[in-house]
Design a protein around this motif. Structure first.
Motif, PDB file in Angstrom:
ATOM      1  N   PRO A 178       3.940   0.433   3.761  1.00  0.00           N
ATOM      2  CA  PRO A 178       4.354   1.584   2.954  1.00  0.00           C
ATOM      3  C   PRO A 178       5.342   2.441   3.735  1.00  0.00           C
ATOM      4  O   PRO A 178       5.097   2.795   4.888  1.00  0.00           O
ATOM      5  N   GLN A 179       6.480   2.723   3.112  1.00  0.00           N
ATOM      6  CA  GLN A 179       7.542   3.518   3.720  1.00  0.00           C
ATOM      7  C   GLN A 179       8.093   2.886   4.999  1.00  0.00           C
ATOM      8  O   GLN A 179       8.826   3.525   5.757  1.00  0.00           O
ATOM      9  N   GLY A 180       7.739   1.641   5.260  1.00  0.00           N
ATOM     10  CA  GLY A 180       8.224   0.960   6.446  1.00  0.00           C
ATOM     11  C   GLY A 180       7.567   1.396   7.744  1.00  0.00           C
ATOM     12  O   GLY A 180       7.984   0.974   8.822  1.00  0.00           O
ATOM     13  N   VAL A 181       6.508   2.210   7.670  1.00  0.00           N
ATOM     14  CA  VAL A 181       5.894   2.768   8.876  1.00  0.00           C
ATOM     15  C   VAL A 181       4.901   1.771   9.459  1.00  0.00           C
ATOM     16  O   VAL A 181       3.930   1.389   8.806  1.00  0.00           O
ATOM     17  N   TRP A 182       5.132   1.364  10.704  1.00  0.00           N
ATOM     18  CA  TRP A 182       4.280   0.349  11.333  1.00  0.00           C
ATOM     19  C   TRP A 182       3.662   0.813  12.646  1.00  0.00           C
ATOM     20  O   TRP A 182       2.922   0.068  13.283  1.00  0.00           O
ATOM     21  N   GLN A 183       3.948   2.040  13.063  1.00  0.00           N
ATOM     22  CA  GLN A 183       3.318   2.554  14.278  1.00  0.00           C
ATOM     23  C   GLN A 183       3.246   4.078  14.199  1.00  0.00           C
ATOM     24  O   GLN A 183       4.018   4.714  13.487  1.00  0.00           O
ATOM     25  N   GLY A 223       0.858  -1.168   0.000  1.00  0.00           N
ATOM     26  CA  GLY A 223       0.000   0.000   0.000  1.00  0.00           C
ATOM     27  C   GLY A 223       0.885   1.205   0.000  1.00  0.00           C
ATOM     28  O   GLY A 223       2.087   1.084  -0.003  1.00  0.00           O
ATOM     29  N   ASN A 224       0.406   2.210   0.118  1.00  0.00           N
ATOM     30  CA  ASN A 224      -0.490   3.226  -0.327  1.00  0.00           C
ATOM     31  C   ASN A 224       0.077   3.844  -1.598  1.00  0.00           C
ATOM     32  O   ASN A 224       1.272   3.743  -1.798  1.00  0.00           O
ATOM     33  N   PRO A 225      -0.667   4.554  -2.439  1.00  0.00           N
ATOM     34  CA  PRO A 225      -2.086   4.862  -2.255  1.00  0.00           C
ATOM     35  C   PRO A 225      -2.946   3.624  -2.482  1.00  0.00           C
ATOM     36  O   PRO A 225      -2.541   2.711  -3.182  1.00  0.00           O
ATOM     37  N   SER A 226      -4.111   3.638  -1.876  1.00  0.00           N
ATOM     38  CA  SER A 226      -4.965   2.469  -2.052  1.00  0.00           C
ATOM     39  C   SER A 226      -6.432   2.858  -2.085  1.00  0.00           C
ATOM     40  O   SER A 226      -6.996   3.118  -3.138  1.00  0.00           O
ATOM     41  N   ASN A 227      -7.038   2.964  -0.940  1.00  0.00           N
ATOM     42  CA  ASN A 227      -8.477   3.167  -0.865  1.00  0.00           C
ATOM     43  C   ASN A 227      -8.849   4.556  -1.382  1.00  0.00           C
ATOM     44  O   ASN A 227      -8.430   5.570  -0.817  1.00  0.00           O
ATOM     45  N   PRO A 228      -9.627   4.652  -2.460  1.00  0.00           N
ATOM     46  CA  PRO A 228     -10.015   5.971  -2.990  1.00  0.00           C
ATOM     47  C   PRO A 228     -10.753   6.843  -1.973  1.00  0.00           C
ATOM     48  O   PRO A 228     -10.787   8.069  -2.117  1.00  0.00           O
ATOM     49  N   ALA A 229     -11.310   6.221  -0.938  1.00  0.00           N
ATOM     50  CA  ALA A 229     -12.003   7.013   0.083  1.00  0.00           C
ATOM     51  C   ALA A 229     -11.036   7.816   0.937  1.00  0.00           C
ATOM     52  O   ALA A 229     -11.431   8.745   1.642  1.00  0.00           O
ATOM     53  N   TYR A 230      -9.740   7.456   0.877  1.00  0.00           N
ATOM     54  CA  TYR A 230      -8.731   8.146   1.691  1.00  0.00           C
ATOM     55  C   TYR A 230      -7.558   8.551   0.793  1.00  0.00           C
ATOM     56  O   TYR A 230      -6.474   7.992   0.875  1.00  0.00           O
ATOM     57  N   PRO A 231      -7.741   9.524  -0.101  1.00  0.00           N
ATOM     58  CA  PRO A 231      -6.679   9.881  -1.038  1.00  0.00           C
ATOM     59  C   PRO A 231      -5.509  10.570  -0.349  1.00  0.00           C
ATOM     60  O   PRO A 231      -5.664  11.216   0.686  1.00  0.00           O
ATOM     61  N   GLY A 232      -4.336  10.407  -0.954  1.00  0.00           N
ATOM     62  CA  GLY A 232      -3.164  11.120  -0.481  1.00  0.00           C
ATOM     63  C   GLY A 232      -2.526  10.563   0.764  1.00  0.00           C
ATOM     64  O   GLY A 232      -1.646  11.207   1.346  1.00  0.00           O
ATOM     65  N   ARG A 233      -2.929   9.378   1.200  1.00  0.00           N
ATOM     66  CA  ARG A 233      -2.323   8.787   2.396  1.00  0.00           C
ATOM     67  C   ARG A 233      -1.062   8.020   1.984  1.00  0.00           C
ATOM     68  O   ARG A 233      -1.129   7.073   1.215  1.00  0.00           O
ATOM     69  N   LEU A 234       0.083   8.424   2.503  1.00  0.00           N
ATOM     70  CA  LEU A 234       1.345   7.837   2.089  1.00  0.00           C
ATOM     71  C   LEU A 234       1.737   6.620   2.906  1.00  0.00           C
ATOM     72  O   LEU A 234       2.545   5.810   2.472  1.00  0.00           O
TER      73      LEU A 234
END
Length: 454
Positions: free
Chosen positions: A318-323, A268-279
């Motif tokens: 995405p970007q390695g972010v897990w928390q 992921g991201n981008p993924s869900n069209p309901a939440y655009p711009g989430r990196l």
């Protein structure tokens, strides 16, 4: 060979098929314990610092639970009745850190005498700020696996550090004293569960997992022929909305990968069209929002017949972010609630995880050996490729299981590109390790299922 295992966290069955060779689902050589899965104070173990001490079963395994005094460290002194010859400094502790905020560090010490005149240490330390990706984490942690001397720049948390005197000269001097030290943050108490400490822990045969991120078209045009040439397979992290777009693979090309023995996992991201711009997943505030994003990319695989061997249960952060911050479990909880069984990050300062029965504890934060283009001129990229091969080989020789990560396969124009000829050098090195009998090439799903089966 096919086997069914069950993930206790998600309560789901996983089908694992060993495509490469007919071998049992075991990759563990636990080594010799100082103590392991204790139900009472192990013989010869002493404590300093007057901690709170108890013994409990935690997530299916017995452990020693230690809570330090406020602001003061606790030592768990390990029994070494006869000096141990450990040329590689191969000592491993499995611990669970309850709160990264309260725990400053957990370190293993090894010395040539009980006076610790010459000693080295290795451990897990938490920085003040929860930057990403980082080692600022709570949860299961392996401590003490030694790497080749001089690799501390790229792998600071797995290297033995000289603590006093000349340090512990593992190649020439037996270990005569060892201890595990828990240090709380100032003004707090740290709670750590210790499942055991082993020496000479090794996997019988290391697993090498190749992962490709994002679904770039060059993965099909340039990398797939090289994989097929060397008989290797890869796990492709797929971002649903990018597939069938310019510069990305088509669903038909992804199916060609699958037909060749590779697999598609969830990215992921981008993924869900309901939440655009989430990196990344930390851009969401609530678990339902995180779950919606996870589900959108997993559903893409399901809807396009791209799921094999439960590959919709493995995630690439995405970007390695897990928390969101230290001790924040929203992302991990959302993954578990959506039925995921493992996740791979982008942290490179741990290079690999221990195979076999211990790998299951690392499966939510799997580190990588990553490739970033070193630049043109002066042999920079040649040295970079050599370094990657050496790190992978060292991990395999130490019985660990490296995951390698790549993006675009072309003449480099940015750091995430790798020249196909250089990728082939890495694949040739992997094939050499496989042919020597020291490693196998597994898919992410196979590695995870095997880990859960231990």
């Amino acid at each position: 060979m096919t086997a069914i295992v069950r993930d206790a966290t998600a309560g789901r069955a996983l089908l694992v098929q060993d495509h490469q060779r007919n071998r049992p689902l075991t990759n563990s050589r636990p080594g010799v314990p100082f103590f392991a899965f204790p139900r009472a104070r192990p013989a010869g173990v002493t404590l300093s610092g007057s901690p709170a001490e108890s013994y409990e079963m935690y997530e299916g395994e017995w452990c020693m639970k230690i809570t330090t005094p406020v602001g003061a460290f606790t030592d768990i002194v390990l029994p070494v009745p006869t000096p141990l010859s450990l040329p590689d400094g191969d000592i491993t502790a499995l611990v669970h850190i309850e709160s990264a905020t309260n725990c400053l560090s957990v370190n293993l010490f090894a010395a040539d005498s009980v006076g610790y005149a010459n000693y080295s240490y290795a451990g897990q330390s938490n920085p003040a700020a929860p930057t990403f990706p980082t080692i600022a984490r709570q949860g299961y942690v392996h401590i003490g696996i030694n790497l080749a001397t001089g690799d501390n720049v790229t792998d600071p948390q797995r290297e033995w550090v000289v603590g006093a005197g000349t340090g512990m000269a593992f190649a020439t001097t037996p270990v005569a004293a060892a201890k595990l030290r828990i240090t709380p943050a100032a003004g707090t108490q740290a709670t750590v569960r210790i499942f055991g400490v082993w020496y000479k822990e090794r996997a019988k045969q290391s697993s090498i997992v190749l992962t490709f991120d994002d679904g770039w078209a060059t993965q099909h045009s340039a990398a797939l022929p090289i994989l097929e040439k060397y008989g290797l397979r890869a796990s492709l992290g797929i971002i649903g909305p990018l597939i069938n777009q310019s510069n990305y693979m088509t669903t038909g090309q992804l199916r060609e990968f699958i037909a060749a023995g590779s697999e598609c996992v969830v990215h992921g991201n981008p993924s869900n069209p309901a939440y655009p711009g989430r990196l990344n997943l930390a851009c969401y505030d609530t678990i339902p929002e995180i779950r919606a994003d996870l589900r959108a990319n997993a559903d893409f695989l399901r809807a396009n017949d791209l799921v094999t061997n439960n590959s919709d249960q493995v995630y690439i952060y995405p970007q390695g972010v897990w928390q969101h911050a230290k001790d924040d479990r929203r992302i991990l909880d959302a993954l578990a609630q959506e039925g995921f069984t493992a996740a791979r990050g982008t942290v490179t300062n741990a290079v690999s995880i221990i195979g076999g029965r211990f790998a299951r504890y690392d499966r939510w934060q799997i580190p990588i050996i990553g490739h970033l283009w070193a630049g043109a001129g002066a042999g920079l990229e040649d040295a970079n490729i050599t370094r990657i091969i050496n790190r992978m080989t060292t991990a395999v020789n130490q019985g660990r299981c490296p995951w390698l990560t790549f993006h675009q396969f072309r003449a480099p124009t940015n750091q995430q590109d790798i020249d196909p000829a250089n990728f082939e050098k890495i694949c040739a090195a992997i094939a050499g390790l496989i042919n020597s009998g020291t490693a196998v090439n597994l898919l992410a799903t196979e590695f995870v299922a095997e880990s859960l089966a231990q």
